[in-house]
Design a protein around this motif. Structure first.
Motif, short mmCIF file in Angstrom:
data_model
loop_
_atom_site.label_atom_id
_atom_site.label_comp_id
_atom_site.label_asym_id
_atom_site.label_seq_id
_atom_site.Cartn_x
_atom_site.Cartn_y
_atom_site.Cartn_z
N THR A 100 0.80 -1.14 0.15
CA THR A 100 0.07 -0.14 0.08
C THR A 100 0.84 1.40 -0.02
O THR A 100 0.49 2.46 -0.05
N THR A 101 2.18 1.04 -0.07
CA THR A 101 3.13 2.33 0.02
C THR A 101 2.82 3.39 -1.08
O THR A 101 2.52 4.55 -0.92
N PRO A 102 2.45 2.78 -2.28
CA PRO A 102 2.11 3.93 -3.31
C PRO A 102 0.82 4.85 -2.91
O PRO A 102 0.60 5.81 -3.48
N VAL A 103 -0.07 4.08 -2.12
CA VAL A 103 -1.32 4.82 -1.81
C VAL A 103 -1.06 5.86 -0.83
O VAL A 103 -1.38 7.15 -1.22
N PHE A 104 -0.21 5.53 0.17
CA PHE A 104 0.40 6.51 1.01
C PHE A 104 1.03 7.74 0.60
O PHE A 104 0.96 8.77 0.88
N THR A 105 1.89 7.30 -0.73
CA THR A 105 2.62 8.33 -1.18
C THR A 105 1.94 9.33 -2.23
O THR A 105 2.27 10.30 -2.00
N ALA A 106 1.14 8.65 -2.67
CA ALA A 106 0.10 9.74 -3.62
C ALA A 106 -0.72 10.70 -2.52
O ALA A 106 -0.86 11.68 -2.90
N ILE A 107 -1.21 10.06 -1.49
CA ILE A 107 -1.87 10.84 -0.53
C ILE A 107 -1.15 11.79 0.12
O ILE A 107 -1.46 13.37 0.09
N MET A 108 0.15 11.56 0.47
CA MET A 108 1.05 12.56 1.14
C MET A 108 1.51 13.57 -0.08
O MET A 108 1.74 14.68 0.17
N GLY A 109 1.90 13.02 -1.12
CA GLY A 109 2.25 13.98 -2.31
C GLY A 109 1.17 14.85 -2.71
O GLY A 109 1.54 16.14 -2.96
N TRP A 110 -0.14 14.50 -2.47
CA TRP A 110 -1.27 15.61 -2.90
C TRP A 110 -1.43 16.52 -1.69
O TRP A 110 -1.46 17.77 -2.19
N LEU A 111 -1.27 16.21 -0.51
CA LEU A 111 -1.59 16.72 0.83
C LEU A 111 -0.33 17.81 0.74
O LEU A 111 -0.59 19.16 1.02
N TRP A 112 0.94 17.37 0.65
CA TRP A 112 2.03 18.03 1.21
C TRP A 112 2.63 18.85 0.00
O TRP A 112 2.95 19.88 0.15
N LEU A 113 2.66 18.19 -1.29
CA LEU A 113 3.27 18.78 -2.43
C LEU A 113 2.43 19.51 -3.45
O LEU A 113 2.81 20.05 -4.32
N SER A 221 17.16 7.82 -5.85
CA SER A 221 17.29 9.42 -5.49
C SER A 221 17.56 10.36 -6.69
O SER A 221 16.75 11.14 -6.65
N ALA A 222 18.00 9.68 -7.73
CA ALA A 222 18.34 10.39 -8.91
C ALA A 222 16.98 10.30 -9.56
O ALA A 222 16.59 11.39 -10.20
N GLY A 223 16.17 9.31 -9.40
CA GLY A 223 14.91 9.29 -10.27
C GLY A 223 13.84 9.88 -9.58
O GLY A 223 12.80 10.48 -10.12
N ALA A 224 13.67 9.77 -8.32
CA ALA A 224 12.58 10.42 -7.30
C ALA A 224 12.46 11.82 -7.62
O ALA A 224 11.35 12.57 -7.42
N ARG A 225 13.66 12.75 -7.93
CA ARG A 225 13.60 13.96 -8.25
C ARG A 225 13.07 14.39 -9.51
O ARG A 225 12.80 15.67 -9.62
N ARG A 226 12.82 13.57 -10.28
CA ARG A 226 12.60 13.70 -11.82
C ARG A 226 10.85 13.51 -12.00
O ARG A 226 10.52 13.83 -12.93
N VAL A 227 10.37 12.67 -11.03
CA VAL A 227 9.12 12.11 -11.21
C VAL A 227 8.25 12.55 -10.18
O VAL A 227 8.55 12.43 -8.89
N PRO A 228 6.92 12.61 -10.02
CA PRO A 228 6.08 12.67 -8.98
C PRO A 228 6.13 11.81 -8.12
O PRO A 228 6.32 10.62 -8.52
N ALA A 229 5.97 11.99 -6.77
CA ALA A 229 6.32 10.85 -5.77
C ALA A 229 5.47 9.62 -5.79
O ALA A 229 5.87 8.50 -5.57
N SER A 230 4.12 9.95 -6.31
CA SER A 230 3.20 8.86 -6.61
C SER A 230 3.71 7.81 -7.45
O SER A 230 3.44 6.51 -7.36
N GLN A 231 4.30 8.62 -8.64
CA GLN A 231 4.68 7.76 -9.65
C GLN A 231 5.88 6.86 -9.39
O GLN A 231 5.96 5.64 -9.68
N ALA A 232 6.97 7.44 -8.65
CA ALA A 232 8.06 6.66 -8.12
C ALA A 232 7.63 5.70 -7.51
O ALA A 232 8.23 4.73 -7.52
N SER A 233 6.92 5.68 -6.56
CA SER A 233 6.67 4.82 -5.52
C SER A 233 5.81 3.68 -6.24
O SER A 233 6.03 2.23 -6.05
N LEU A 234 4.98 4.00 -7.16
CA LEU A 234 4.21 2.89 -8.02
C LEU A 234 5.05 2.07 -8.95
O LEU A 234 5.02 0.79 -8.73
#
Length: 284
Positions: A100-113, A221-234
């Motif tokens: 369920t990590t991508p779900v939490f990541t998507a929610i936090m990315g939406w709320l925080w970022l 680390s190099a990839g997560a800076r280039r794509v949205p957090a939800s996509q990286a986690s997915l």
């Protein structure tokens, strides 16, 4: 330029998922207890990351900052929670909660970022969740509350670290990853038998730390800076079906039908999502 960077980010995160998925291979060939493996893996990972930080030069900040300490502590907590979670509840429960990590990541990315969750991302998350349900179907789910709580802590902290890497993408947080592994190694030493490995296990442990932690986090680390957090986690969810695949390929351990079907759903949904996002990035 932005489209090229985005495609490169997708590729880097996919490579990190492949590297993370090799954990089962190393654990399978190491005749050691979990804490000893965790101690040596984290120690070697910290050494390799430290060498990389020095060689790669000034792009990485080595000075401790508040955000860096937060990331290091969060990642260390996630790494440390994994071992007792697997000991106190079923592996199926740990896998299902971690999925369920991508779900939490998507929610936090939406709320925080303020990152929007695309319909394609939401569909891929739903498909991946369905694959995880199939993956654990028929498995003994007898569980312990503390074990499930630790698995949840691991999942939440992993999602939090992913969002932090996206939030502070203007700086490298690899120094924090290195510090987290140092902390994990120090804590694991209290429960490990550090002098038990021979020469061959030490070689495997060194490769474990280099590939499954060092290279994985460097690419992530190099990839997560280039794509949205939800996509990286997915995309990182590719680790789940790939892990049993490598063990089958190397040791001939035939996965169960639920693993094959569930892993196939996760792989198909993630690969389809990767192709769709890469296609969108290629459009003018």
């Amino acid at each position: 330029m932005l489209q090229k960077s985005y495609r490169k980010g997708l590729l880097f995160v996919a490579i990190s998922a492949v590297a993370w998925s090799t954990a089962g291979l190393f654990i399978r060939v190491l005749p050691l207890d979990a804490w000893t493996i965790l101690f040596w893996r984290s120690l070697f990972a910290a050494v390799f990351l430290a060498i990389y930080l020095v060689v790669d030069g000034p792009r990485h900040s080595l000075r401790p900052t508040g955000r860096g300490i937060t990331v290091a502590a969060s990642l260390a907590l996630a790494l440390l929670a994994f071992i007792p979670a697997c000991q106190l509840t079923s592996i199926a429960n740990v896998a299902a909660l971690y999925g369920t990590t991508p779900v939490f990541t998507a929610i936090m990315g939406w709320l925080w970022l303020g990152e929007k969750i695309r319909p394609a991302t939401l569909l891929a998350i739903v498909m991946m969740a369905a694959g995880i349900c199939v993956l654990v179907w028929g498995t003994d789910l007898d569980s312990d509350l503390i074990g499930n709580a630790l698995a949840f802590v691991m999942t939440f902290m992993t999602a939090f670290v992913a969002v932090c890497m996206r939030r502070y993408r203007e700086e490298s947080l690899l120094a924090s990853v290195c510090a987290a592994n140092v902390l994990v190694s120090m804590v694991s030493l209290c429960f490990a038998a550090p002098l038990s490995p021979g020469l061959r296990p030490l070689v495997y442990l060194a490769l474990f730390g280099l590939v499954q932690v060092g290279l994985a986090f460097a690419f992530y680390s190099a990839g997560a800076r280039r794509v949205p957090a939800s996509q990286a986690s997915l995309i990182g969810a590719l680790e789940t079906p790939l892990a049993p695949f490598w063990v089958w390929l190397a040791f001939g351990e035939t996965p169960s039908l639920s693993t094959l079907v569930g892993g196939g759903i996760i792989t198909a949904s993630t690969v389809g999502y990767l192709l769709a996002m890469a296609g969108l990035a290629a459009r003018p």
